[in-house]
Design an enzyme around this catalytic site. Structure first.
Site, PDB file in Angstrom:
ATOM      1  N   GLY A  93       2.681   9.190   4.322  1.00  0.00           N
ATOM      2  CA  GLY A  93       2.274   8.785   2.981  1.00  0.00           C
ATOM      3  C   GLY A  93       1.301   7.632   2.947  1.00  0.00           C
ATOM      4  O   GLY A  93       1.216   6.923   1.943  1.00  0.00           O
ATOM      5  N   GLN A  94       0.542   7.417   4.036  1.00  0.00           N
ATOM      6  CA  GLN A  94      -0.445   6.333   4.012  1.00  0.00           C
ATOM      7  C   GLN A  94      -1.467   6.590   2.913  1.00  0.00           C
ATOM      8  O   GLN A  94      -2.086   7.659   2.867  1.00  0.00           O
ATOM      9  CB  GLN A  94      -1.157   6.216   5.372  1.00  0.00           C
ATOM     10  CG  GLN A  94      -2.120   5.027   5.412  1.00  0.00           C
ATOM     11  CD  GLN A  94      -2.838   4.861   6.758  1.00  0.00           C
ATOM     12  OE1 GLN A  94      -2.640   5.658   7.689  1.00  0.00           O
ATOM     13  NE2 GLN A  94      -3.669   3.841   6.857  1.00  0.00           N
ATOM     14  N   HIS A 100      -2.170  -2.045   7.385  1.00  0.00           N
ATOM     15  CA  HIS A 100      -1.359  -3.064   6.709  1.00  0.00           C
ATOM     16  C   HIS A 100       0.103  -2.867   7.058  1.00  0.00           C
ATOM     17  O   HIS A 100       0.558  -1.752   7.262  1.00  0.00           O
ATOM     18  CB  HIS A 100      -1.543  -2.998   5.181  1.00  0.00           C
ATOM     19  CG  HIS A 100      -1.333  -1.632   4.609  1.00  0.00           C
ATOM     20  ND1 HIS A 100      -2.297  -0.651   4.660  1.00  0.00           N
ATOM     21  CD2 HIS A 100      -0.265  -1.072   3.994  1.00  0.00           C
ATOM     22  CE1 HIS A 100      -1.837   0.452   4.093  1.00  0.00           C
ATOM     23  NE2 HIS A 100      -0.591   0.231   3.687  1.00  0.00           N
TER      24      HIS A 100
END
Ligand code: AMP
Ligand code: ZN
Length: 114
Positions: A93-94, A100
């Site tokens: 689900g990036q 980050h």
């Protein structure tokens, strides 16, 4: 990178609730917090994902993790516990393709492994 949300936050072109900045990274509040503490740790350098890391980034990655652990202590969740997440690619689900770490805590977190 010109069309990257987190590069724009880094450069002050898009506002964010900035919590820290040093020579390697910034940290700011996630705009859609999943828990009372939800902070993103973003390297100044545009690295698209975990897949793009090289051995030269070893110290940077350590710095991001240490910054998250310091923030956890500052926010008072070091002992109650928290999660540090690094989503990579579609199945994880990036959403933002600028590396980050998520620091998530301040409540009891549910099962973690998807
Ligand atoms: P990921 O799914 O790991 O790529 O996470 C991206 C995160 O960025 C999500 O948790 C979003 O809520 C967060 N996000 C998206 N836009 C912003 C923004 N403008 N400021 C702060 N966080 C954001
Ligand atoms: Zn970027």
């Amino acid at each position: 990178m010109s069309d990257c949300l987190f590069c724009k936050i880094r450069d002050g072109q898009i506002p964010a609730k900035l919590l820290m900045r040093d020579d390697r990274c910034i940290a700011f509040e996630d705009i859609h917090p999943q828990a009372p503490v939800h902070v993103l740790f973003v390297p100044l350098q545009h690295i698209p994902s975990n897949n793009a890391l090289t051995p030269e980034d070893r110290e940077l990655v350590g710095h991001l993790v240490l910054s998250a652990s310091r923030m956890a202590a500052e926010r008072g969740i070091a002992e109650s516990g928290y999660r540090v997440l690094l989503n990579t690619g579609p199945d994880a689900g990036q959403q933002v393709f600028h590396l980050h770490l998520h620091l998530i805590g301040g409540r009891k977190l549910k099962g973690s492994m998807g």
